[in-house]
Structure formats: structure tokens, C-alpha cells
Design a protein around this motif. Structure first.
Motif, PDB file in Angstrom:
ATOM      1  N   ALA A 467     -16.369 -28.240  -6.780  1.00  0.00           N
ATOM      2  CA  ALA A 467     -16.161 -29.745  -7.092  1.00  0.00           C
ATOM      3  C   ALA A 467     -17.559 -30.403  -6.352  1.00  0.00           C
ATOM      4  CB  ALA A 467     -15.289 -30.729  -6.792  1.00  0.00           C
ATOM      5  N   ALA A 468     -17.463 -29.443  -5.384  1.00  0.00           N
ATOM      6  CA  ALA A 468     -18.858 -29.820  -3.968  1.00  0.00           C
ATOM      7  C   ALA A 468     -20.552 -28.904  -5.570  1.00  0.00           C
ATOM      8  CB  ALA A 468     -18.723 -29.733  -3.337  1.00  0.00           C
ATOM      9  N   GLN A 469     -20.150 -28.294  -5.809  1.00  0.00           N
ATOM     10  CA  GLN A 469     -21.313 -27.740  -6.494  1.00  0.00           C
ATOM     11  C   GLN A 469     -22.087 -28.069  -8.305  1.00  0.00           C
ATOM     12  OE1 GLN A 469     -20.637 -23.065  -6.298  1.00  0.00           O
ATOM     13  NE2 GLN A 469     -18.744 -22.928  -4.807  1.00  0.00           N
ATOM     14  N   ARG A 470     -23.077 -27.856  -7.960  1.00  0.00           N
ATOM     15  CA  ARG A 470     -23.007 -28.708  -8.838  1.00  0.00           C
ATOM     16  C   ARG A 470     -23.317 -27.023 -10.192  1.00  0.00           C
ATOM     17  NH1 ARG A 470     -28.578 -28.210  -8.722  1.00  0.00           N
ATOM     18  NH2 ARG A 470     -29.121 -29.750 -10.841  1.00  0.00           N
ATOM     19  N   ARG A 471     -22.764 -28.125 -11.335  1.00  0.00           N
ATOM     20  CA  ARG A 471     -22.856 -27.249 -12.333  1.00  0.00           C
ATOM     21  C   ARG A 471     -23.816 -26.097 -12.768  1.00  0.00           C
ATOM     22  NH1 ARG A 471     -18.229 -28.021 -10.405  1.00  0.00           N
ATOM     23  NH2 ARG A 471     -16.449 -28.463 -11.648  1.00  0.00           N
ATOM     24  N   GLU A 472     -24.640 -26.921 -13.176  1.00  0.00           N
ATOM     25  CA  GLU A 472     -26.120 -26.230 -13.699  1.00  0.00           C
ATOM     26  C   GLU A 472     -26.071 -24.486 -12.206  1.00  0.00           C
ATOM     27  OE1 GLU A 472     -25.750 -29.680 -12.879  1.00  0.00           O
ATOM     28  OE2 GLU A 472     -26.316 -30.179 -14.785  1.00  0.00           O
ATOM     29  N   GLU A 473     -26.110 -24.907 -11.072  1.00  0.00           N
ATOM     30  CA  GLU A 473     -26.311 -23.958 -10.354  1.00  0.00           C
ATOM     31  C   GLU A 473     -25.172 -22.322 -10.423  1.00  0.00           C
ATOM     32  OE1 GLU A 473     -26.465 -25.831  -6.248  1.00  0.00           O
ATOM     33  OE2 GLU A 473     -28.423 -26.402  -6.796  1.00  0.00           O
ATOM     34  N   ILE A 474     -23.965 -23.207 -10.911  1.00  0.00           N
ATOM     35  CA  ILE A 474     -22.941 -22.451 -11.077  1.00  0.00           C
ATOM     36  C   ILE A 474     -23.371 -20.880 -12.457  1.00  0.00           C
ATOM     37  CG2 ILE A 474     -21.068 -21.952 -12.187  1.00  0.00           C
ATOM     38  CD1 ILE A 474     -20.046 -24.296 -10.564  1.00  0.00           C
ATOM     39  N   ILE A 475     -23.894 -21.986 -13.967  1.00  0.00           N
ATOM     40  CA  ILE A 475     -24.416 -21.598 -14.917  1.00  0.00           C
ATOM     41  C   ILE A 475     -25.358 -20.460 -14.456  1.00  0.00           C
ATOM     42  CG2 ILE A 475     -25.259 -21.593 -16.929  1.00  0.00           C
ATOM     43  CD1 ILE A 475     -23.368 -24.581 -16.382  1.00  0.00           C
ATOM     44  N   GLU A 476     -26.366 -21.021 -13.910  1.00  0.00           N
ATOM     45  CA  GLU A 476     -27.763 -20.041 -13.757  1.00  0.00           C
ATOM     46  C   GLU A 476     -27.036 -19.282 -12.529  1.00  0.00           C
ATOM     47  OE1 GLU A 476     -31.883 -18.834 -13.783  1.00  0.00           O
ATOM     48  OE2 GLU A 476     -30.180 -20.124 -14.422  1.00  0.00           O
ATOM     49  N   THR A 477     -26.283 -19.119 -11.228  1.00  0.00           N
ATOM     50  CA  THR A 477     -26.005 -17.808 -10.735  1.00  0.00           C
ATOM     51  C   THR A 477     -24.743 -16.922 -11.167  1.00  0.00           C
ATOM     52  OG1 THR A 477     -25.918 -19.445  -8.678  1.00  0.00           O
ATOM     53  CG2 THR A 477     -24.605 -17.507  -8.898  1.00  0.00           C
ATOM     54  N   LEU A 478     -24.797 -17.278 -12.530  1.00  0.00           N
ATOM     55  CA  LEU A 478     -23.841 -16.570 -13.142  1.00  0.00           C
ATOM     56  C   LEU A 478     -24.773 -15.458 -13.505  1.00  0.00           C
ATOM     57  CD1 LEU A 478     -20.309 -17.849 -14.033  1.00  0.00           C
ATOM     58  CD2 LEU A 478     -20.706 -16.003 -12.271  1.00  0.00           C
ATOM     59  N   ARG A 479     -25.468 -16.484 -14.616  1.00  0.00           N
ATOM     60  CA  ARG A 479     -26.260 -15.537 -15.721  1.00  0.00           C
ATOM     61  C   ARG A 479     -27.071 -14.880 -14.366  1.00  0.00           C
ATOM     62  NH1 ARG A 479     -31.635 -15.646 -16.482  1.00  0.00           N
ATOM     63  NH2 ARG A 479     -32.624 -17.295 -14.538  1.00  0.00           N
ATOM     64  N   LEU A 480     -27.855 -15.197 -13.248  1.00  0.00           N
ATOM     65  CA  LEU A 480     -28.337 -14.105 -12.517  1.00  0.00           C
ATOM     66  C   LEU A 480     -28.060 -12.623 -12.461  1.00  0.00           C
ATOM     67  CD1 LEU A 480     -30.143 -16.416 -10.442  1.00  0.00           C
ATOM     68  CD2 LEU A 480     -31.509 -15.136 -12.405  1.00  0.00           C
ATOM     69  N   ARG A 481     -26.405 -13.112 -11.907  1.00  0.00           N
ATOM     70  CA  ARG A 481     -25.711 -12.214 -11.162  1.00  0.00           C
ATOM     71  C   ARG A 481     -25.351 -11.226 -12.470  1.00  0.00           C
ATOM     72  NH1 ARG A 481     -19.925 -14.419  -8.219  1.00  0.00           N
ATOM     73  NH2 ARG A 481     -22.515 -14.885  -7.336  1.00  0.00           N
ATOM     74  N   ARG A 482     -25.183 -11.497 -13.272  1.00  0.00           N
ATOM     75  CA  ARG A 482     -25.306 -11.057 -14.445  1.00  0.00           C
ATOM     76  C   ARG A 482     -26.499 -10.179 -14.952  1.00  0.00           C
ATOM     77  NH1 ARG A 482     -23.237 -14.425 -17.810  1.00  0.00           N
ATOM     78  NH2 ARG A 482     -24.771 -14.526 -19.765  1.00  0.00           N
ATOM     79  N   THR A 483     -27.476 -10.360 -15.303  1.00  0.00           N
ATOM     80  CA  THR A 483     -28.880  -9.767 -16.276  1.00  0.00           C
ATOM     81  C   THR A 483     -29.287  -9.097 -14.829  1.00  0.00           C
ATOM     82  OG1 THR A 483     -29.963 -11.639 -14.841  1.00  0.00           O
ATOM     83  CG2 THR A 483     -29.362 -11.316 -17.239  1.00  0.00           C
ATOM     84  N   SER A 484     -28.504  -9.238 -13.497  1.00  0.00           N
ATOM     85  CA  SER A 484     -28.725  -8.029 -12.605  1.00  0.00           C
ATOM     86  C   SER A 484     -28.124  -7.256 -12.229  1.00  0.00           C
ATOM     87  CB  SER A 484     -28.964  -9.206 -11.104  1.00  0.00           C
ATOM     88  OG  SER A 484     -27.714  -9.124 -10.650  1.00  0.00           O
ATOM     89  N   LEU A 485     -27.237  -6.867 -12.676  1.00  0.00           N
ATOM     90  CA  LEU A 485     -26.011  -6.027 -12.378  1.00  0.00           C
ATOM     91  C   LEU A 485     -26.649  -5.020 -14.134  1.00  0.00           C
ATOM     92  CD1 LEU A 485     -23.047  -7.428 -11.775  1.00  0.00           C
ATOM     93  CD2 LEU A 485     -24.262  -6.000 -10.683  1.00  0.00           C
ATOM     94  N   ALA A 486     -26.750  -5.780 -15.460  1.00  0.00           N
ATOM     95  CA  ALA A 486     -26.875  -5.018 -16.154  1.00  0.00           C
ATOM     96  C   ALA A 486     -29.136  -4.335 -15.986  1.00  0.00           C
ATOM     97  CB  ALA A 486     -27.142  -6.169 -17.415  1.00  0.00           C
ATOM     98  N   SER A 487     -29.233  -5.024 -15.676  1.00  0.00           N
ATOM     99  CA  SER A 487     -30.876  -3.826 -14.889  1.00  0.00           C
ATOM    100  C   SER A 487     -30.732  -3.301 -13.975  1.00  0.00           C
ATOM    101  CB  SER A 487     -32.186  -5.644 -14.241  1.00  0.00           C
ATOM    102  OG  SER A 487     -33.098  -5.014 -14.146  1.00  0.00           O
ATOM    103  N   ALA A 488     -29.511  -3.509 -12.783  1.00  0.00           N
ATOM    104  CA  ALA A 488     -29.314  -2.201 -11.960  1.00  0.00           C
ATOM    105  C   ALA A 488     -28.694  -1.387 -12.674  1.00  0.00           C
ATOM    106  CB  ALA A 488     -28.528  -2.927 -10.783  1.00  0.00           C
ATOM    107  N   ALA A 489     -27.679  -1.635 -13.756  1.00  0.00           N
ATOM    108  CA  ALA A 489     -26.959  -0.478 -13.875  1.00  0.00           C
ATOM    109  C   ALA A 489     -28.268   0.646 -15.615  1.00  0.00           C
ATOM    110  CB  ALA A 489     -26.397  -0.404 -15.575  1.00  0.00           C
TER     111      ALA A 489
END
Length: 508
Positions: A467-489
Motif C-alpha cells: 500500500a505504501a508503493q505508488r501504483r504507477e511505479e509498480i506497473i513501470e517497475t514490472l514493465r522494465l523488468r519484463r523488457t530487460s529480461l526479454a532483451s537479456a535473453a
């Protein structure tokens, strides 16, 4: 002759070869030879081995390292390939798939864990959050057909995955036999026709071969497969049946020609009365249909398997009959059952060789002397039973959460009563999102998370610290994590190219 009651073991006799026998021979011999204990093995060329266990889990890497087996040598000798995990098709429902990858999610602790972020993002944006698989490096690499060794730097995305192997089990046993014999293990050729027990202690004194020879030992290792020549036939050790939870009791196995570069993962596809494996090797693809004879005939299962092959069948299908379960006591008197003689949990998560490895490693750590202190056997049996039962729960989970109702087999799996330990795990995750881990787990939290989410079990609770985390940051964090893994692969070589670099195959 008076039998000494103390001092180190003088001779260990392994009954049966195959993967279990020769793994035991290599490891035990390395552990005891400096102390003067002899390790011998008896097997018959006239008796075949099951030999279809061609997929493994990551601990096999440590076993090979411990016995001094170079990885490139192992891969080359066994026609092996690399395995990042297992893709499950049609398990939750027909048309679905998910991936159980080896290793961890990049963030998997506390309120910032991948699971917590993904659950909240899924609540906010639905399918735009992506599949849970997309946040696991092994799963992303596998889907892209890429492979390389993990990185030692925890700042790298390549640090968080692990791997195992696919290989020809017959070739692996041959490689281990060559190594064991070169290091002093004595092999006896022959079929055992009788077992001599001490009239007072009930210990095994010797086994008699069909040519009349008697082989005596202080400690016997039963690696005779499903027949369990010592544990069952000679000692009558009780078998605990898992069949009411895991009713599959047959498997047709057949190799087929490869139709493309080998994928770096195993595939398990749910069928009408069980499931089919697909295991890519360098020179062929291994296939099998594991099924319940209460729900399909052997002939129909055989036809179904042959109709599902990617390439031309290279041999006639081979039928394997088995019971799912374990011994109540794995170590009884002066005999330890290892491998299929000790028990069998269907090969859905490739645990057979892992259970062999665990049994061997545990025996070495609790190795008796001639006094055979009963406390050692009791502790071995306690821990070994826990390991089997933990794997049992993990395998049952694949069936327990299915949403399929298209055949009697799947309807019965949905409605079955579960072991208390598994029911507790499922309920806890459903209500809280927490993974319960017990003693002697083979599969840890990321594996349970992959199965829970892949099978559609979404926790009701969200971590209150989110609840202490901003929802926009959560979504952006996940997006970056997903795209970075795809790029790393995509920066990694293909699986086939990696094998070619090792000199195993031609580069595509």
C-alpha cells in the motif's frame, strides 16, 4: 568364522547397474577407497534397465562435479542438451501453458517481490501485466531458445537462473561404469538366483549367482530397479502406495527423429488419461505417454503417443509398468535400497535421478561401520521418507488444481482428497500468497510459485506493505523488468549455437 562387530566396512556390494548402480559405485568408491573398503557391483547384461530417465533437475550438476566428471565430457558422452525447466501444456485447461523454470525471480523477497508486484499490477491492468513466466530468466530464455551459463554477479539478470540436463541414461550409465572401473570398482557379470541371510540377525551375508559363485559383503546396495531383488524379494520391506493420489501406472516410451534444433527445456503435455513427455537430445527426441490403465487401454495409449510424435519413430514403443510410492524403510538391516527399488514418483518433474543422488549422498554422510548402529538407519529412513513425500506433494499439485473436466481422469483428479501437508500448502497460498516450505524440500519457493500461478491459483490477499508503493511505479517497475529480461535473453546464443561452441553439434 567369527564376524567382527566393529571397524570399517570391508566390502560394499551394489546389486544392479544402470544409472542408480553406477552413480552409487562412483560416489561410494570415492568416499571409502582411501580407508581400504572395496566397492563391487554385480549386474547381468541379460537384464535390461529402464533407461528412459533422460531429464534431470539442477542438483545433478553438483553430483557430476563431486565425482570429478567434467561437464563438457558428460554432455558429449551422453548426447546431452541443457534444460532450463519444463513447459506445461494443457494442464490448467486445454489450450493453456505455463513454465516451471529453474532458479529464482530477480526479486523474490519482501514487499518488492516479483509476485507481490505482479499481483497488484494484475489487479490494476489485467492481462497487460503479462504472464508470470515473463519475469523468470530461465523461462524467458527457454521460450526464446537461448542458453548460456549463469553469471556469478548478482547484479546481472543471468545470475538468477539455474539449469539441468537432458541426456541418454544408458550412455550416462556407460560413462559412469568406465569411470568407476578405472578407479578400482570391481564389476561381476551374472544373474542373482539366491540370497543368504544370517539366521540370527537377518542381515544379508551373500548373494549367489547363476554360475554358482557366492558374493559376500558387509553392506549391500539394492539398485535392482522395480524388481527390488533385496529390499522386496529377500527382506520383504513394506511398500507405501501413492496410487490413490497418483493413479498413473504405465508409460509407453519411444524415441523419434529430431525435426529441428533441440529446445533447452522439457515439455509435458496433459492428455486424456495422463500426460506426454518430450525430451530433446542431440541425436533424437525422447517421448513417452504416462497414463492410467483405469482410464485408457494400453493399445489406445500407444496409438495416442505415436500420433503425437514430432518426427519419425526410431524404434518400437516400450511399455513400462510401475507402482507409485516408496519403501517404508529404505535402509533395513545391512541393505540400502537406492533408485527404483526404493520407490518411484512419476517422472513429471524429472526427480528419479535426484532421488538416487539424495539417497547416495545421505548414505555417505551416515555410512555405518561393522557395528551398524541402528540410529544411522533410523535417521536415513526418516529423512529419505520426507524427501519422497515432499516430492509426492509437489507432483500431486499438478493434478489437484486442474480446471479440466473433459475426461473422467481429470474430473477424478479435481475431486480427490489431498495429503494434509499439501492441502495446508494450497490453502495458505490461496489465502495469503505465502509458500509453505517444510523440511527436506527438493523444490523451493520459486518452483511452488510457478506451479500455483501457472495452474491458476491467485492469492486473495495482497501484502499490506504494498500500500505504501505508488501504483504507477509498480506497473513501470514490472514493465522494465519484463523488457530487460526479454532483451537479456536475446543477447545470448541459441541453445544449438551454445552446444556447437562446445563441439557437440554443427552450428545452425
Amino acid at each position: 568364522m567369527t564376524v567382527p562387530s566393529q571397524g570399517p566396512l570391508r566390502r560394499i556390494l551394489i546389486v544392479g547397474g544402470g544409472t542408480a548402480g553406477w552413480m552409487a559405485a562412483c560416489a561410494l568408491n570415492q568416499a571409502v577407497r582411501a580407508g581400504g573398503t572395496r566397492v563391487e557391483l554385480v549386474e547381468s547384461d541379460a537384464i535390461g534397465t529402464v533407461g528412459v530417465g533422460e531429464a534431470t533437475v539442477p542438483p545433478i550438476r553438483q553430483f557430476n562435479q563431486d565425482i570429478g566428471l567434467d561437464e563438457a565430457t558428460f554432455i558429449k558422452a551422453t548426447q546431452g542438451t541443457f534444460k532450463l525447466g519444463i513447459e506445461f501444456q494443457d494442464w490448467r485447461a486445454t489450450g493453456t501453458r505455463f513454465f516451471h523454470g529453474f532458479g529464482d525471480y530477480i526479486v523474490n523477497a519482501g514487499p518488492f517481490s516479483t509476485l507481490n508486484h505482479w499481483l497488484v499490477a494484475r489487479d490494476l491492468v489485467g492481462e497487460a501485466a503479462g504472464d508470470f513466466d515473463a519475469y523468470h530468466m530461465a523461462a524467458v530464455m527457454a521460450r526464446a531458445g537461448r542458453f548460456a551459463a549463469p553469471d556469478n554477479d548478482p547484479r546481472s539478470p543471468y545470475y538468477y537462473f539455474n539449469y539441468a540436463f537432458h541426456f541418454d541414461a544408458g550412455l550416462y550409465a556407460r560413462l559412469l561404469r568406465t569411470k568407476a572401473e578405472a578407479e578400482g570398482v570391481t564389476r561381476h557379470e551374472g544373474r542373482i538366483v539366491a540370497t543368504d541371510l544370517h539366521p540370527e540377525t537377518g542381515h544379508i551375508r551373500s548373494v549367489r549367482l547363476d554360475d554358482g559363485r557366492d558374493l559376500s559383503a558387509d553392506l549391500f546396495i539394492d539398485c535392482s530397479g522395480f524388481i527390488a531383488l533385496l529390499a522386496d524379494k529377500a527382506l520383504g520391506e513394506r511398500f507405501i502406495d501413492y496410487g490413490h493420489w497418483l493413479p498413473v501406472d504405465r508409460a509407453w516410451a519411444v524415441p523419434c527423429a529430431s525435426v529441428g534444433p533441440p529446445s533447452p527445456y522439457t515439455r509435458a503435455t496433459a492428455l486424456e488419461a495422463g500426460w506426454q513427455w518430450r525430451i530433446p537430445l542431440q541425436h533424437r527426441t525422447g517421448n513417452g505417454y504416462v497414463f492410467s490403465t483405469a482410464h485408457v487401454t494400453e493399445d489406445a495409449a500407444r496409438a495416442r503417443l505415436l500420433a503425437n510424435l514430432d518426427g519419425q519413430a526410431l524404434d518400437e514403443p516400450r511399455l513400462l509398468r510401475f507402482r507409485t510410492g516408496r519403501r517404508e524403510r529404505f535402509w533395513a538391516r545391512n541393505c540400502v535400497a537406492i533408485g527404483l527399488s526404493s520407490g518411484f514418483v512419476e517422472p513429471l518433474e524429472s526427480t528419479s535421478i535426484s532421488l538416487i543422488q539424495g539417497g547416495i549422498t545421505r548414505l555417505i554422510s551416515l555410512l555405518p561401520d561393522l557395528s551398524f548402529n541402528p540410529g544411522l538407519a533410523a535417521e536415513y529412513n526418516r529423512v529419505q521418507a520426507l524427501e519422497f513425500d515432499r516430492i509426492r506433494d509437489f507432483i500431486i499439485l499438478h493434478y489437484a488444481l486442474t480446471q479440466r473436466d473433459d475426461t473422467a481422469f481429470w474430473r477424478e483428479r479435481r475431486g480427490m482428497a489431498l495429503p494434509d501437508t499439501l492441502a495446508y500448502r494450497i490453502e495458505t497460498f490461496r489465502e495469503t500468497g505465502h509458500v509453505v516450505l517444510l523440511n527436506e524440500e527438493t523444490f523451493v519457493a520459486p518452483s511452488w510459485q510457478a506451479l500455483f500461478i501457472g495452474l491458476g491459483l491467485i492469492p486473495k490477499r495482497r501484502d499490506p506493505l504494498m500500500a505504501a508503493q505508488r501504483r504507477e511505479e509498480i506497473i513501470e517497475t514490472l514493465r522494465l523488468r519484463r523488457t530487460s529480461l526479454a532483451s537479456a535473453a536475446q543477447r545470448l546464443p541459441t541453445h544449438a549455437a551454445f552446444l556447437a561452441r562446445l563441439g557437440m553439434t554443427e552450428s545452425p
